[in-house]
Design a protein around this motif. Structure first.
Motif, mmCIF file in Angstrom:
data_model
loop_
_atom_site.group_PDB
_atom_site.id
_atom_site.type_symbol
_atom_site.label_atom_id
_atom_site.label_comp_id
_atom_site.label_asym_id
_atom_site.label_seq_id
_atom_site.Cartn_x
_atom_site.Cartn_y
_atom_site.Cartn_z
ATOM 1 N N ASP A 85 0.851 -1.195 0.000
ATOM 2 C CA ASP A 85 0.000 0.000 0.000
ATOM 3 C C ASP A 85 0.884 1.240 0.000
ATOM 4 O O ASP A 85 1.637 1.484 0.945
ATOM 5 C CB ASP A 85 -0.912 -0.015 1.229
ATOM 6 C CG ASP A 85 -2.108 0.914 1.055
ATOM 7 O OD1 ASP A 85 -1.931 1.978 0.438
ATOM 8 O OD2 ASP A 85 -3.199 0.560 1.513
ATOM 9 N N THR A 86 0.794 2.026 -1.050
ATOM 10 C CA THR A 86 1.618 3.234 -1.174
ATOM 11 C C THR A 86 0.876 4.495 -0.742
ATOM 12 O O THR A 86 1.400 5.602 -0.872
ATOM 13 C CB THR A 86 2.085 3.398 -2.633
ATOM 14 O OG1 THR A 86 0.937 3.453 -3.494
ATOM 15 C CG2 THR A 86 2.972 2.226 -3.052
ATOM 16 N N VAL B 18 -5.750 0.697 7.616
ATOM 17 C CA VAL B 18 -5.353 -0.711 7.602
ATOM 18 C C VAL B 18 -5.973 -1.387 6.391
ATOM 19 O O VAL B 18 -7.186 -1.298 6.168
ATOM 20 C CB VAL B 18 -5.795 -1.420 8.897
ATOM 21 C CG1 VAL B 18 -5.583 -2.927 8.776
ATOM 22 C CG2 VAL B 18 -5.017 -0.872 10.082
ATOM 23 N N ARG B 19 -5.145 -2.070 5.625
ATOM 24 C CA ARG B 19 -5.619 -2.789 4.454
ATOM 25 C C ARG B 19 -5.571 -4.302 4.653
ATOM 26 O O ARG B 19 -6.285 -5.037 3.979
ATOM 27 C CB ARG B 19 -4.791 -2.393 3.234
ATOM 28 C CG ARG B 19 -5.314 -2.980 1.929
ATOM 29 C CD ARG B 19 -4.527 -2.483 0.736
ATOM 30 N NE ARG B 19 -4.923 -3.148 -0.497
ATOM 31 C CZ ARG B 19 -4.338 -2.977 -1.670
ATOM 32 N NH1 ARG B 19 -3.300 -2.143 -1.768
ATOM 33 N NH2 ARG B 19 -4.747 -3.625 -2.737
ATOM 34 N N TYR B 20 -4.720 -4.754 5.591
ATOM 35 C CA TYR B 20 -4.565 -6.192 5.826
ATOM 36 C C TYR B 20 -4.742 -6.477 7.310
ATOM 37 O O TYR B 20 -4.001 -5.948 8.146
ATOM 38 C CB TYR B 20 -3.199 -6.669 5.333
ATOM 39 C CG TYR B 20 -2.958 -6.347 3.877
ATOM 40 C CD1 TYR B 20 -3.587 -7.065 2.862
ATOM 41 C CD2 TYR B 20 -2.118 -5.279 3.513
ATOM 42 C CE1 TYR B 20 -3.380 -6.747 1.525
ATOM 43 C CE2 TYR B 20 -1.909 -4.953 2.180
ATOM 44 C CZ TYR B 20 -2.548 -5.696 1.191
ATOM 45 O OH TYR B 20 -2.344 -5.372 -0.135
ATOM 46 N N PHE B 21 -5.716 -7.298 7.629
ATOM 47 C CA PHE B 21 -6.102 -7.580 9.008
ATOM 48 C C PHE B 21 -5.873 -9.077 9.259
ATOM 49 O O PHE B 21 -6.588 -9.926 8.734
ATOM 50 C CB PHE B 21 -7.574 -7.213 9.220
ATOM 51 C CG PHE B 21 -8.051 -7.334 10.629
ATOM 52 C CD1 PHE B 21 -8.060 -6.238 11.477
ATOM 53 C CD2 PHE B 21 -8.524 -8.545 11.124
ATOM 54 C CE1 PHE B 21 -8.522 -6.342 12.791
ATOM 55 C CE2 PHE B 21 -8.988 -8.666 12.421
ATOM 56 C CZ PHE B 21 -8.982 -7.555 13.254
ATOM 57 N N HIS C 283 -0.127 -0.229 7.575
ATOM 58 C CA HIS C 283 -1.319 -0.657 6.847
ATOM 59 C C HIS C 283 -1.764 -2.057 7.266
ATOM 60 O O HIS C 283 -2.577 -2.680 6.575
ATOM 61 C CB HIS C 283 -1.064 -0.629 5.348
ATOM 62 C CG HIS C 283 -0.773 0.738 4.805
ATOM 63 N ND1 HIS C 283 -1.695 1.760 4.847
ATOM 64 C CD2 HIS C 283 0.342 1.260 4.235
ATOM 65 C CE1 HIS C 283 -1.175 2.847 4.313
ATOM 66 N NE2 HIS C 283 0.063 2.580 3.933
ATOM 67 N N CYS C 284 -1.231 -2.540 8.389
ATOM 68 C CA CYS C 284 -1.551 -3.898 8.845
ATOM 69 C C CYS C 284 -2.012 -3.885 10.297
ATOM 70 O O CYS C 284 -1.626 -3.020 11.089
ATOM 71 C CB CYS C 284 -0.332 -4.814 8.712
ATOM 72 S SG CYS C 284 0.215 -5.093 7.009
ATOM 73 N N ALA C 285 -2.851 -4.850 10.627
ATOM 74 C CA ALA C 285 -3.291 -5.068 12.009
ATOM 75 C C ALA C 285 -3.243 -6.563 12.289
ATOM 76 O O ALA C 285 -3.479 -7.383 11.389
ATOM 77 C CB ALA C 285 -4.695 -4.526 12.231
ATOM 78 N N ILE C 286 -2.910 -6.906 13.518
ATOM 79 C CA ILE C 286 -2.902 -8.306 13.960
ATOM 80 C C ILE C 286 -3.814 -8.408 15.175
ATOM 81 O O ILE C 286 -3.611 -7.704 16.168
ATOM 82 C CB ILE C 286 -1.488 -8.783 14.326
ATOM 83 C CG1 ILE C 286 -0.534 -8.629 13.129
ATOM 84 C CG2 ILE C 286 -1.516 -10.238 14.791
ATOM 85 C CD1 ILE C 286 0.915 -8.955 13.463
ATOM 86 N N LYS D 67 -11.113 -1.531 1.035
ATOM 87 C CA LYS D 67 -10.607 -2.708 0.331
ATOM 88 C C LYS D 67 -9.906 -3.690 1.280
ATOM 89 O O LYS D 67 -9.233 -4.620 0.828
ATOM 90 C CB LYS D 67 -9.620 -2.274 -0.751
ATOM 91 C CG LYS D 67 -10.223 -1.370 -1.828
ATOM 92 C CD LYS D 67 -9.167 -0.967 -2.836
ATOM 93 C CE LYS D 67 -9.746 -0.035 -3.893
ATOM 94 N NZ LYS D 67 -8.703 0.388 -4.873
ATOM 95 N N ALA D 68 -10.077 -3.483 2.575
ATOM 96 C CA ALA D 68 -9.349 -4.300 3.552
ATOM 97 C C ALA D 68 -9.666 -5.786 3.401
ATOM 98 O O ALA D 68 -10.800 -6.171 3.120
ATOM 99 C CB ALA D 68 -9.687 -3.833 4.966
#
Length: 509
Positions: free
Chosen positions: A175-176, A182-185, A215-218, A296-297
């Motif tokens: 993701d630029t 966040v785009r990726y969960f 752009h990520c969450a865990i 778009k996540a």
């Protein structure tokens, strides 16, 4: 004459020594070459599968899995460790909650001033010096954290080898955007997963670094582990916070077990709890992820598996570029010879991925997609294919539907009485009911539930890079799936190995 004969003997002995030396050197070179290939994640896949070993199996329909009469060896562990003697009396126990409700982790036990001081590359020689926490020594915890945060360092645990780099294929997933949405969960519900964490979490962390931490969450909800799993996950928090990834950590008072015991919690509930950070209570319904998450996540749900970053990235790549609503990996048991999630996976023909007769045997497990003529050639060519339902140890889902509760994980209800479906089949059923039936299985992504099993699986099934064009940043015409909008007319129910039946899909909606 005697001198000539003596020289001939010397020459003969010298020749034998040279030959033996060359054989020895060749053996060493082969060993080093094989190890070098393993380090780079280069498989020895040749398309030939071994004979499936014989064993007795019992179907556990409530979990949709197989219980084998023999256990597969676990990854090599430090022989000096003996966690059974680790005392929990000195430190705060893992939170359970009297009511079994979700509890936040407590950091009270994590006093590093009591930890032994040793170099990250120094192997401890006396485990008796280790100070114990709840269920794991500080030394072992430190080794786990080191292993997770150092993806390419094979010490201190042997793990399934992964490619050293990430292919150009996945650059467009980065993701630029300047925003911090966040785009990726990544969502997990680990349970007694201590041995799986070094490769599982290191692959997730490496993937997060590649995709961009901001752009990520865990989100992790531990299922009541008592082996040190939640201690390791809690010890990771300051490192992940520093990286900039959003890290949500909690534990459940109930264990991830099925059955009638009231102290047990269905896995569907725990999965929904792991998704809770997607749902902001202060906003109205249809909040479009409340601005914290990209519209778009993508949610990546992972079991306690051993896999590589390229496995995650390929699954996401296929999900995004195929326009899928759900995308699944393939998980394997018995050294990569038997597809594990057969109980909860159905092809577009409505049948199990391989035939299961009334006696419940797995004699047909080497004939995948036996009655799906359209998709069997795609599977045999390691091309993605549409299915009715799947799980495969790792799945991707569109986040919006989950955030807005349009779709959620759930156990069977009275309306499902005509077919006692497993949880992934119920999820597929609900997706199709909402017009979200683009469900994809990706044969190039193969995972397993231990490093030992994953190593064998990669040798047999190959790495992702063995089957895809790693320089292609777009799908080619062969990879692209032609979607079928309607579900199969009939779905096979397989609630018990001795109870096989077909039901009309429309009757179960």
């Amino acid at each position: 004459m005697i001198v000539i004969r003596h020289r001939l003997y010397q020459a003969l002995l010298g020749g034998v020594a040279i030959v033996l030396g060359l054989v020895f050197l060749g053996t060493k070179l082969v060993a080093y070459y094989t190890r070098w290939n393993d380090d780079l994640g280069i498989s020895v896949f040749n398309g030939k599968l071994p004979v499936i070993p014989q064993y007795d199996q019992i179907a556990d329909p409530s979990r949709g899995s197989l219980i084998l009469d023999t256990e597969v060896p676990d990854p090599v562990q430090d022989a000096s460790e003996n966690t059974s003697n680790e005392s929990a009396s000195t430190f705060t126990a893992a939170p359970t909650g009297s009511s079994g409700s979700l509890q936040e982790f407590s950091p009270e036990w994590n006093n590093k001033s009591t930890w032994p001081q040793w170099s990250k590359h120094q192997k401890p020689t006396d485990s008796s010096q280790a100070t114990t926490t709840n269920r794991i020594s500080h030394e072992r915890l430190d080794r786990h954290v080191h292993s997770i945060l150092n993806f390419r360092d094979e010490w201190p645990y042997q793990r399934v080898s992964c490619p050293a780099g990430i292919a150009e294929r996945y650059q467009n997933l980065q993701d630029t955007e300047d925003n911090s949405q966040v785009r990726y969960f990544f969502a997990l519900n680990p349970y007694e997963a201590l041995d799986a964490l070094p490769r599982l979490m290191s692959s997730i962390v490496e993937t997060v670094k590649y995709l961009g931490a901001k752009h990520c969450a865990i989100s992790i909800v531990d299922g009541g582990s008592e082996d040190g799993t939640w201690e390791v996950l809690n010890a990771l928090k300051p490192f992940l916070d520093k990286m900039g990834v959003r890290y949500f950590l909690a534990t459940s008072g109930h264990k991830i077990l099925d059955g009638g015991d009231t102290s047990q919690e269905p896995l569907a509930n725990l999965r929904n709890k792991a998704l809770q950070p997607l749902k902001a209570e202060e906003v109205e319904p249809l909040h479009a992820l409340a601005g914290k998450y990209s519209p778009k996540a993508v949610v990546v749900f992972l079991d306690d598996i051993a896999m590589c970053p390229e496995d995650i990235l390929e699954l996401v790549f296929q999900h995004v570029n195929q326009g899928a609503h759900m995308t699944c990996a393939f998980d394997w048991i018995l050294n990569g010879t038997v597809f594990r999630d057969v109980w909860e996976s159905r092809s577009l023909a409505g049948n199990t991925f391989f035939e299961i007769p009334h006696d419940g045997s797995l004699s047909g497990s080497d004939d995948m997609f036996f009655d799906d003529r359209q998709n069997k050639p795609r599977y045999d060519s390691f091309l993605p294919l549409q299915v009715y339902s799947c799980w495969g140890g790792m799945v991707t889902l569109n986040a919006v539907a989950l955030a807005e509760d349009t779709i959620r994980f759930r156990p069977a209800e009275q309306t499902d009485a005509d077919c006692d479906m497993g949880e992934p089949m119920l999820l597929a059923k609900d997706l199709y009911s909402q017009g979200l039936g683009k469900i994809l299985a990706v044969p190039s992504v193969n995972v397993a539930y231990s490093d030992h099993e994953a190593t064998k699986t990669k040798q047999i099934r190959g790495y992702v890079g063995d089957h895809v064009k790693t320089l292609n940043q777009k799908l080619d015409e062969y990879e692209t799936v032609q979607w079928q909008t309607a579900p199969p007319d009939m779905i096979k129910c397989l609630s018990h190995s001795d109870q096989l039946a077909w039901t009309e899909w429309t009757e179960s909606t």
